[in-house]
Design an enzyme around this catalytic site. Structure first.
Site, PDB file in Angstrom:
ATOM      1  N   GLN A 103      -0.303  -8.324  -5.585  1.00 27.94           N
ATOM      2  CA  GLN A 103       0.910  -9.057  -5.970  1.00 27.94           C
ATOM      3  C   GLN A 103       2.121  -8.137  -5.863  1.00 27.94           C
ATOM      4  O   GLN A 103       2.594  -7.607  -6.866  1.00 27.94           O
ATOM      5  CB  GLN A 103       0.740  -9.572  -7.407  1.00 27.94           C
ATOM      6  CG  GLN A 103       1.838 -10.461  -7.883  1.00 27.94           C
ATOM      7  CD  GLN A 103       1.774 -11.827  -7.242  1.00 27.94           C
ATOM      8  OE1 GLN A 103       0.765 -12.492  -7.309  1.00 27.94           O
ATOM      9  NE2 GLN A 103       2.863 -12.246  -6.651  1.00 27.94           N
ATOM     10  N   PHE A 104       2.637  -7.943  -4.645  1.00 30.35           N
ATOM     11  CA  PHE A 104       3.764  -7.037  -4.449  1.00 30.35           C
ATOM     12  C   PHE A 104       4.997  -7.474  -5.220  1.00 30.35           C
ATOM     13  O   PHE A 104       5.854  -6.656  -5.561  1.00 30.35           O
ATOM     14  CB  PHE A 104       4.085  -6.856  -2.956  1.00 30.35           C
ATOM     15  CG  PHE A 104       4.773  -8.023  -2.322  1.00 30.35           C
ATOM     16  CD1 PHE A 104       6.158  -8.064  -2.259  1.00 30.35           C
ATOM     17  CD2 PHE A 104       4.053  -9.071  -1.786  1.00 30.35           C
ATOM     18  CE1 PHE A 104       6.810  -9.132  -1.665  1.00 30.35           C
ATOM     19  CE2 PHE A 104       4.686 -10.147  -1.189  1.00 30.35           C
ATOM     20  CZ  PHE A 104       6.072 -10.176  -1.130  1.00 30.35           C
ATOM     21  N   THR A 105       5.107  -8.759  -5.545  1.00 29.94           N
ATOM     22  CA  THR A 105       6.296  -9.254  -6.232  1.00 29.94           C
ATOM     23  C   THR A 105       6.409  -8.740  -7.668  1.00 29.94           C
ATOM     24  O   THR A 105       7.459  -8.899  -8.294  1.00 29.94           O
ATOM     25  CB  THR A 105       6.353 -10.792  -6.226  1.00 29.94           C
ATOM     26  OG1 THR A 105       5.195 -11.306  -6.883  1.00 29.94           O
ATOM     27  CG2 THR A 105       6.428 -11.329  -4.803  1.00 29.94           C
TER      28      THR A 105
END
Length: 150
Positions: free
Chosen positions: A78-80
């Site tokens: 989950q890069f966000t």
């Protein structure tokens, strides 16, 4: 590393209309990786997750870990989680590691969790368009940043 950990009754990841992974009782872990993360961050976070006492004991008190309740873990990249939102309305993701770096760290993190849990950790697919379904139990949701562990 940043992680959002959710205690779930069940969770799954679907890619292209096919279920890739699913778990019953356990933890859904969204993990974000940045370039500053190292092996120490991965090891610390892995240990923290498997020993986090957020499952009820016989008295209804959150006093048991995923290990103690024989629960499963599903990890989703989950890069966000590294979104910067100070300026404007479009988040910036410059702190998130690029895929070629992050995928190695993600795989290493999942392998470390598998070792600590004593059984396979389920995963999403790094970089894929995933549909994540979950039934949050509690709800219990914990946010951890390895850079704020002191």
């Amino acid at each position: 590393m940043r992680a959002v950990i959710q205690r779930v009754s069940r969770a799954s990841v679907t890619i292209n209309n096919a279920v890739k992974s699913s778990i019953g009782k356990g933890l859904l872990v969204f993990v974000g990786i940045e370039d500053a993360d190292d092996r120490e961050d991965m090891e610390w976070l892995s240990k923290k997750i498997v020993h986090l006492r957020i499952f009820d004991d016989e008295s209804g008190v959150m006093n048991r870990s995923v290990l103690e309740v024989n629960g499963d873990i599903l990890v989703v990249s989950q890069f966000t989680l590294h979104a910067l939102t100070k300026k404007g309305n479009r988040p910036s993701y410059i702190r998130a590691s690029k895929p070629e770096t992050a995928i190695l760290s993600y795989n290493s993190f999942c392998a470390g969790l598998t070792d600590l849990l004593g059984r396979e950790v389920k995963t999403g697919e790094f970089g894929a368009d995933m549909k994540v379904a979950l039934l949050n139990d509690g709800p219990v949701t914990i946010w951890i940043d390895t850079k704020n562990r002191e």
